[in-house]
Design a protein around this motif. Structure first.
Motif, PDB file in Angstrom:
ATOM      1  N   ALA A  99       0.820   0.266 -17.065  1.00 10.59           N
ATOM      2  CA  ALA A  99      -0.226  -0.515 -16.405  1.00 10.59           C
ATOM      3  C   ALA A  99      -0.967   0.355 -15.394  1.00 10.59           C
ATOM      4  N   THR A 100      -2.080  -0.150 -14.917  1.00  9.29           N
ATOM      5  CA  THR A 100      -2.909   0.636 -14.018  1.00  9.29           C
ATOM      6  C   THR A 100      -2.430   0.550 -12.573  1.00  9.29           C
ATOM      7  N   LEU A 101      -2.908   1.508 -11.782  1.00  9.60           N
ATOM      8  CA  LEU A 101      -2.754   1.502 -10.335  1.00  9.60           C
ATOM      9  C   LEU A 101      -4.113   1.180  -9.721  1.00  9.60           C
ATOM     10  N   THR A 102      -4.106   0.486  -8.607  1.00 11.32           N
ATOM     11  CA  THR A 102      -5.353   0.149  -7.929  1.00 11.32           C
ATOM     12  C   THR A 102      -5.574   1.143  -6.802  1.00 11.32           C
ATOM     13  N   GLN A 103      -6.389   2.173  -7.076  1.00 12.48           N
ATOM     14  CA  GLN A 103      -6.615   3.216  -6.086  1.00 12.48           C
ATOM     15  C   GLN A 103      -7.666   2.757  -5.080  1.00 12.48           C
ATOM     16  N   ILE A 104      -7.385   3.019  -3.792  1.00  8.96           N
ATOM     17  CA  ILE A 104      -8.302   2.592  -2.735  1.00  8.96           C
ATOM     18  C   ILE A 104      -8.850   3.758  -1.920  1.00  8.96           C
ATOM     19  N   ALA A 105      -8.250   4.948  -2.030  1.00  4.38           N
ATOM     20  CA  ALA A 105      -8.694   6.065  -1.199  1.00  4.38           C
ATOM     21  C   ALA A 105      -8.374   7.393  -1.856  1.00  4.38           C
ATOM     22  N   THR A 106      -9.177   8.392  -1.519  1.00  6.77           N
ATOM     23  CA  THR A 106      -8.923   9.778  -1.866  1.00  6.77           C
ATOM     24  C   THR A 106      -8.540  10.512  -0.586  1.00  6.77           C
ATOM     25  N   ASP A 107      -8.568  11.842  -0.604  1.00  2.55           N
ATOM     26  CA  ASP A 107      -8.208  12.646   0.569  1.00  2.55           C
ATOM     27  C   ASP A 107      -8.826  12.131   1.860  1.00  2.55           C
ATOM     28  N   ARG A 118       0.852  -1.193   0.000  1.00  5.38           N
ATOM     29  CA  ARG A 118       0.000   0.000   0.000  1.00  5.38           C
ATOM     30  C   ARG A 118       0.886   1.241   0.000  1.00  5.38           C
ATOM     31  N   PHE A 119       0.540   2.217  -0.839  1.00 10.65           N
ATOM     32  CA  PHE A 119       1.292   3.464  -0.920  1.00 10.65           C
ATOM     33  C   PHE A 119       0.347   4.628  -0.634  1.00 10.65           C
ATOM     34  N   ARG A 120       0.807   5.536   0.239  1.00 13.53           N
ATOM     35  CA  ARG A 120       0.044   6.733   0.590  1.00 13.53           C
ATOM     36  C   ARG A 120       0.746   7.934  -0.024  1.00 13.53           C
ATOM     37  N   LEU A 121       0.084   8.593  -0.955  1.00 15.89           N
ATOM     38  CA  LEU A 121       0.657   9.721  -1.668  1.00 15.89           C
ATOM     39  C   LEU A 121       0.220  11.033  -1.044  1.00 15.89           C
ATOM     40  N   LEU A 122       1.161  11.949  -0.908  1.00 14.01           N
ATOM     41  CA  LEU A 122       0.893  13.315  -0.474  1.00 14.01           C
ATOM     42  C   LEU A 122       1.659  14.267  -1.374  1.00 14.01           C
ATOM     43  N   ASN A 123       0.952  15.216  -1.988  1.00 12.48           N
ATOM     44  CA  ASN A 123       1.625  16.293  -2.707  1.00 12.48           C
ATOM     45  C   ASN A 123       1.797  17.455  -1.742  1.00 12.48           C
ATOM     46  N   LEU A 180      -2.539  14.814  -8.403  1.00 16.22           N
ATOM     47  CA  LEU A 180      -2.635  15.470  -7.104  1.00 16.22           C
ATOM     48  C   LEU A 180      -2.272  16.943  -7.229  1.00 16.22           C
ATOM     49  N   VAL A 181      -3.220  17.814  -6.901  1.00 12.97           N
ATOM     50  CA  VAL A 181      -2.876  19.227  -6.759  1.00 12.97           C
ATOM     51  C   VAL A 181      -2.260  19.425  -5.383  1.00 12.97           C
ATOM     52  N   ALA A 182      -1.716  20.603  -5.156  1.00 11.87           N
ATOM     53  CA  ALA A 182      -1.036  20.883  -3.893  1.00 11.87           C
ATOM     54  C   ALA A 182      -1.969  20.627  -2.712  1.00 11.87           C
ATOM     55  N   GLY A 183      -1.488  19.815  -1.762  1.00 13.87           N
ATOM     56  CA  GLY A 183      -2.236  19.512  -0.558  1.00 13.87           C
ATOM     57  C   GLY A 183      -3.054  18.251  -0.618  1.00 13.87           C
ATOM     58  N   ALA A 184      -3.197  17.642  -1.797  1.00 14.74           N
ATOM     59  CA  ALA A 184      -4.070  16.480  -1.960  1.00 14.74           C
ATOM     60  C   ALA A 184      -3.349  15.180  -1.621  1.00 14.74           C
TER      61      ALA A 184
END
Length: 510
Positions: free
Chosen positions: A295-303, A275-280, A318-322
């Protein structure tokens, strides 16, 4: 904010086959361009899905990829629990770090020289944060995306002076999600956050989805903090208009504090599913994350937490803060790319293979749950309508015509506890804006006139409003009211916030 497509024309989109895969100019090559002029795509450059089309070109110097460096995982801040309260201790302090490779910069961080440790909160627990200001000016610490009382939100009214300690305490009401913390004092947010005052918060809960997803921090649950900064050749980090309009600037891209302009970081996955948690955490630039193999990414969550189900996406914008979360199940190594497009007057541009994930696992994970979350879409028929206009007056930025550089000058939105509202947020400028609402999450009702689809049906607190565009968002004001302390709504391009694009939100008892 997240999208399933990425900037085209200059960010390397492949319109011919519909794939959101950037052309990186050859495997292992990185690009950065010095950009001039005002940035921000207008409404004419918006797709039906709401994605901004970046009107940029990729040119400039190519840099050969250096040998891989192991991904740095931010420390996990240990709290101490007593009498039902978990206490975390932080200090905002200055230091030095290499932002531009080989050059020492003056930086800031929490408990360290640059960035801060990750905090883990558990839904339902009471937390206390003892935060000491070891800077030479006022600061605050805002818990971005957290549903907390306004007195504990860390907005401008919570500013505390050098040498003082601020000790907010509250019960964690949020469900599982990725939040972050950063300064929010008037006029100094861009300066302090850009120099490194930022860290991630992971909220855990006891839901079935959380139990089924990877959750061992640093092993199969990995924070990824991306920042595109501006610095001169001496390593001086720029944060305002004067600095960005100076000459000889570079725009290094950092991943967890490491410059990846000429380095692809390495991570060995010891679990098949990671699992990877992205923050811009950039002050202004937009970052799109994708796989280099298309290939695709399997997204599981938004903000603001889990989607209804795991969703295959071509990329995550991701815009700034997302923030966003995704999982990968790997049998072979995969390289993740960051496509950077400038969101402000000048900034980053290019495609960066920033992380190669190599599997070294023999386990066979269970199938992902067919359902992660139940999201009941708002029926906004009886919601109170409100108009929010993002504007500009000379060099100042405005919300509803007011330049919010002081609490008395900014526009104030007044509502009551229990109110249900739908806001039309209109960008009357041709600049990029990243709209952020404190206190409660919102649902997207429309994006530039079109109904949201896919991951845009999730929960958000930060979303892109392109030049000349608009979004409709719906929210309910629950739990907290105060007749003294206010929440904020603002552009999360930090320079725009400091230039006045911020208003206050007062929630009082009905």
């Amino acid at each position: 904010m997240t999208h399933t497509t990425q900037p085209a024309s200059g960010a390397g989109s492949d319109k011919g086959n519909g794939k959101a895969k950037a052309k990186s100019g050859g495997k292992g090559m990185h690009r950065r361009k010095f950009l001039g002029g005002m940035a921000g795509a207008g409404i004419a450059a918006v797709t039906a899905g709401g994605t901004a089309i970046a009107l940029l070109t990729n040119a400039g110097q190519n840099k050969a990829q250096a040998a891989g460096t192991t991904l740095t995982i931010p420390d996990l801040l240990e709290g101490t629990t007593s009498d039902g309260t978990t206490t975390f201790t932080l200090a905002a302090q200055t230091g030095t770090s290499e932002v531009l490779s080989g050059v020492t910069s003056t930086t800031a961080g929490y408990n360290q020289s640059f960035l801060g440790p990750t905090m883990k909160w558990t839904s339902g627990d009471t937390v206390l944060l003892n935060i000491t200001n070891s800077l030479d000016e006022d600061t605050t610490v805002h818990f971005h995306g957290a549903h907390v009382p306004p007195k504990m939100d860390g907005g401008p009214q919570n500013a505390f002076a050098a040498g003082e300690t601020w000790s907010p305490t509250f019960t964690v009401l949020d469900e599982a999600k990725t939040l972050w913390y950063h300064p929010h004092a008037l006029g100094t947010t861009a300066k302090q956050a850009t120099h490194g005052l930022a860290g991630m918060i992971i909220v855990e809960d006891d839901s079935d989805a959380s139990a089924a997803l990877p959750s061992t921090y640093g092993t199969d649950d990995i924070p990824i903090i991306l920042q595109c900064l501006a610095t001169d050749t001496a390593g001086d980090i720029k944060y305002d208009l004067t600095g960005y309009l100076g000459g000889g600037l570079s725009y290094p891209l950092l991943c967890n504090g490491t410059n990846v302009d000429a380095t692809t970081l390495a991570f060995t996955a010891t679990k098949t599913r990671t699992r990877f948690r992205l923050l811009n955490a950039s002050p202004s630039d937009i970052i799109t994350v994708q796989r280099s193999d298309g290939a695709t990414l399997t997204q599981i969550a938004t903000d603001q937490g889990y989607l209804t189900e795991a969703t295959e996406v071509a990329s995550i914008r991701l815009v700034a803060g997302a923030r966003a979360e995704f999982v990968m199940e790997l049998s072979d190594a995969v390289t993740l790319e960051a496509v950077v497009t400038t969101g402000w007057v000048r900034g980053g541009s290019g495609t960066y293979p920033f992380l190669t994930v190599t599997p070294d696992a023999s386990d066979t994970p269970d199938d992902l749950p067919s359902s992660l979350n139940t999201i009941t879409r708002y029926d906004t028929t009886d919601f109170t309508a409100r108009a929010i206009t993002l504007g500009q007056s000379g060099a100042s930025m405005t919300i509803n015509g007011s330049v919010g550089t002081s609490m008395s000058a900014m526009a104030m939105i007044s509502t009551t506890l229990g109110s249900e509202e739908v806001w039309t947020v209109t960008n009357s400028t041709q600049l990029e804006h990243s709209f952020h609402l404190h206190d409660v999450p919102f649902q997207l009702i429309s994006i530039n006139g079109d109904a949201p689809t896919g991951v845009d049906l999730g929960w958000f607190d930060t979303y892109e409003v392109v030049g000349g565009g608009s979004i409709e968002i719906a929210m309910k004001f629950t739990d907290f009211a105060d007749d003294t302390y206010m929440y904020m709504l603002h552009c999360h391009l930090l320079q725009h916030e400091d230039e006045g694009m911020m208003a206050s939100l007062m929630v009082t008892e009905s």
